[in-house]
Design an enzyme around this catalytic site. Structure first.
Site, PDB file in Angstrom:
ATOM      1  N   ASP A   9       0.590   1.404   9.057  1.00 38.06           N
ATOM      2  CA  ASP A   9       0.809   2.496   8.082  1.00 38.06           C
ATOM      3  C   ASP A   9      -0.444   2.750   7.248  1.00 38.06           C
ATOM      4  O   ASP A   9      -0.433   2.590   6.036  1.00 38.06           O
ATOM      5  CB  ASP A   9       2.018   2.180   7.174  1.00 38.06           C
ATOM      6  CG  ASP A   9       1.815   0.944   6.300  1.00 38.06           C
ATOM      7  OD1 ASP A   9       1.029   0.052   6.691  1.00 38.06           O
ATOM      8  OD2 ASP A   9       2.415   0.867   5.214  1.00 38.06           O
ATOM      9  N   ASP A  14      -4.905  -1.479   6.437  1.00 38.57           N
ATOM     10  CA  ASP A  14      -4.511  -1.178   7.830  1.00 38.57           C
ATOM     11  C   ASP A  14      -5.683  -0.543   8.573  1.00 38.57           C
ATOM     12  O   ASP A  14      -5.930  -0.846   9.743  1.00 38.57           O
ATOM     13  CB  ASP A  14      -3.359  -0.169   7.881  1.00 38.57           C
ATOM     14  CG  ASP A  14      -2.170  -0.577   7.052  1.00 38.57           C
ATOM     15  OD1 ASP A  14      -1.183  -1.035   7.620  1.00 38.57           O
ATOM     16  OD2 ASP A  14      -2.242  -0.429   5.814  1.00 38.57           O
ATOM     17  N   ASN A  38       2.647   2.786   3.258  1.00 41.98           N
ATOM     18  CA  ASN A  38       1.698   3.031   2.172  1.00 41.98           C
ATOM     19  C   ASN A  38       1.748   4.495   1.730  1.00 41.98           C
ATOM     20  O   ASN A  38       1.691   4.797   0.542  1.00 41.98           O
ATOM     21  CB  ASN A  38       0.278   2.659   2.609  1.00 41.98           C
ATOM     22  CG  ASN A  38       0.082   1.161   2.684  1.00 41.98           C
ATOM     23  OD1 ASN A  38       0.497   0.440   1.797  1.00 41.98           O
ATOM     24  ND2 ASN A  38      -0.530   0.688   3.752  1.00 41.98           N
ATOM     25  N   THR A 124       1.737  -4.216  10.842  1.00 41.21           N
ATOM     26  CA  THR A 124       1.081  -4.316   9.541  1.00 41.21           C
ATOM     27  C   THR A 124       1.666  -3.354   8.512  1.00 41.21           C
ATOM     28  O   THR A 124       1.126  -3.213   7.415  1.00 41.21           O
ATOM     29  CB  THR A 124      -0.452  -4.088   9.648  1.00 41.21           C
ATOM     30  OG1 THR A 124      -0.694  -2.751  10.092  1.00 41.21           O
ATOM     31  CG2 THR A 124      -1.092  -5.080  10.607  1.00 41.21           C
ATOM     32  N   PHE A 165       5.454  -6.141  -0.276  1.00 41.00           N
ATOM     33  CA  PHE A 165       5.626  -4.698  -0.061  1.00 41.00           C
ATOM     34  C   PHE A 165       6.208  -4.321   1.301  1.00 41.00           C
ATOM     35  O   PHE A 165       7.146  -3.531   1.389  1.00 41.00           O
ATOM     36  CB  PHE A 165       4.282  -3.975  -0.274  1.00 41.00           C
ATOM     37  CG  PHE A 165       4.351  -2.494  -0.013  1.00 41.00           C
ATOM     38  CD1 PHE A 165       4.890  -1.629  -0.956  1.00 41.00           C
ATOM     39  CD2 PHE A 165       3.886  -1.948   1.184  1.00 41.00           C
ATOM     40  CE1 PHE A 165       4.972  -0.264  -0.718  1.00 41.00           C
ATOM     41  CE2 PHE A 165       3.966  -0.575   1.425  1.00 41.00           C
ATOM     42  CZ  PHE A 165       4.501   0.257   0.467  1.00 41.00           C
ATOM     43  N   ASN A 166       5.650  -4.829   2.411  1.00 39.84           N
ATOM     44  CA  ASN A 166       6.119  -4.391   3.734  1.00 39.84           C
ATOM     45  C   ASN A 166       7.584  -4.739   3.953  1.00 39.84           C
ATOM     46  O   ASN A 166       8.337  -3.950   4.537  1.00 39.84           O
ATOM     47  CB  ASN A 166       5.289  -5.023   4.861  1.00 39.84           C
ATOM     48  CG  ASN A 166       3.929  -4.367   5.026  1.00 39.84           C
ATOM     49  OD1 ASN A 166       3.664  -3.310   4.470  1.00 39.84           O
ATOM     50  ND2 ASN A 166       3.059  -5.007   5.782  1.00 39.84           N
ATOM     51  N   HIS A 233      -4.951  -7.443   3.231  1.00 43.57           N
ATOM     52  CA  HIS A 233      -3.776  -8.093   3.812  1.00 43.57           C
ATOM     53  C   HIS A 233      -3.721  -7.979   5.334  1.00 43.57           C
ATOM     54  O   HIS A 233      -3.625  -8.977   6.043  1.00 43.57           O
ATOM     55  CB  HIS A 233      -2.497  -7.492   3.206  1.00 43.57           C
ATOM     56  CG  HIS A 233      -2.453  -7.542   1.719  1.00 43.57           C
ATOM     57  ND1 HIS A 233      -2.183  -8.703   1.027  1.00 43.57           N
ATOM     58  CD2 HIS A 233      -2.656  -6.585   0.783  1.00 43.57           C
ATOM     59  CE1 HIS A 233      -2.215  -8.457  -0.273  1.00 43.57           C
ATOM     60  NE2 HIS A 233      -2.493  -7.185  -0.445  1.00 43.57           N
ATOM     61  N   ASP A 234      -3.793  -6.750   5.841  1.00 42.86           N
ATOM     62  CA  ASP A 234      -3.549  -6.513   7.262  1.00 42.86           C
ATOM     63  C   ASP A 234      -4.647  -7.061   8.158  1.00 42.86           C
ATOM     64  O   ASP A 234      -4.405  -7.394   9.319  1.00 42.86           O
ATOM     65  CB  ASP A 234      -3.358  -5.021   7.517  1.00 42.86           C
ATOM     66  CG  ASP A 234      -2.170  -4.479   6.741  1.00 42.86           C
ATOM     67  OD1 ASP A 234      -1.267  -5.273   6.423  1.00 42.86           O
ATOM     68  OD2 ASP A 234      -2.145  -3.281   6.437  1.00 42.86           O
TER      69      ASP A 234
END
Length: 305
Positions: A9, A14, A38, A124, A165-166, A233-234
């Site tokens: 996303d 990402d 996102n 992700t 979040f995800n 993060h991703d």
């Protein structure tokens, strides 16, 4: 070469993960699917196409647009972190290609069934597409080598005090994914908040090459910055694919909370009290942050724009 499919996303981190994956010779990116997260799915799809076009890979790597909203829970984006477009900070040309004329779930099913070997699915964003795929086409499960999922946390969340979040975006999808009986690697905040890209690394990529300048410019506009660096993060999922020895893993049973004040929480059965010794995930609990920075810089230096 590891065959992989990225469900994503973009989103700044990402976009960085996608940039590394499509440029690394050890990874064979068969498909990119997009999901609302996102920012809305029309924007995440355009952003995926922009990154793939930027690196001249539009002819090789198809993109399919996926879920516009979570399965049940109302959609909340993270535009305040990633900007209205999802990738502010750099002026990309408009993408030269369009997404496939099929939904992400159908594209995932077809690519997996057509593969002669199992494929690693790297998720992700929120897991809506993955959950729909596993629910609607369970026959593809043997074709999934594993799901490497960015999301979750054994500790404190970043969306609420309990939830990352995800997972928070679509907790019902996360629950379906973790209960599907497919091998899962959870790359959560326990490591992604440790493996920050330092400002030294960001300075080094800015002057490395045009790809580094692009990545620097979008990363530096990320709303998720700390005093010592920026959480990517991703990108940690791609680091894990290529250097699993630089992360510390523990096997746990992970349950997902889907309502109440802890909605979206990833609860590990740390005491081994509830599941007769069964586990459903390999969970990353530690990472070599300095090695992550060295690796990211090296990856960027090898990118061809």
């Amino acid at each position: 070469m590891q065959p992989i499919i990225l469900d994503t996303d973009p989103g700044i981190d990402d976009a960085a993960a996608l940039s590394v994956a499509i440029n690394n010779p050890e990874l064979d990116v068969r498909l990119v699917t997009t999901v609302a997260g996102n920012v809305t799915v029309d924007k995440t799809t355009i952003n995926a196409l922009k990154i793939i076009s930027f690196f001249g890979k539009a002819a090789q790597i198809p993109v399919a647009a996926g879920a516009e909203q979570p399965l049940i829970k109302p959609f909340e984006d993270a535009a305040r972190i990633h900007g209205e477009s999802g990738m502010r900070g750099y002026d990309f040309p408009a993408p030269t290609t369009a997404p496939l004329n099929q939904t992400a779930v159908v594209a995932l099913k077809e690519r997996l069934l057509a593969s002669s070997e199992p494929v690693t699915l790297v998720a992700t964003g929120s897991y809506t597409n993955v959950a729909l795929l596993l629910s609607e086409y369970p026959e593809i499960k043997p074709k999934i080598a594993r799901i490497v999922a960015m999301g979750g946390t054994l500790g404190q969340g970043n969306m609420t005090s309990a939830a990352e979040f995800n997972v928070f975006t679509d907790p019902h999808a996360a629950k379906i994914m973790y209960q599907a009986g497919v091998p899962i690697v959870m790359i959560g905040l326990d490591v992604t908040h440790k493996a920050l890209l330092t400002y030294d690394t960001l300075q080094a990529i800015e002057t490395a090459n045009p790809a580094g300048k692009m990545l620097h410019d979008i990363i530096i506009s990320d709303g998720d910055q700390g005093a010592t660096g920026v959480a990517m993060h991703d990108v940690n999922t791609i680091f894990y694919l290529l250097h699993p020895e630089l992360l510390t893993m523990k096997s746990y049973w992970i349950d997902i909370v889907t309502d109440g004040p802890a909605n979206g929480a990833t609860v590990a059965d740390v005491r081994g009290a509830y599941h007769d010794g069964k586990v459903n995930a390999e969970v990353a609990v530690d990472i070599d942050a300095a090695a992550f920075n060295r690796w990211f810089l090296a990856e960027v230096r090898h990118m061809h724009h």
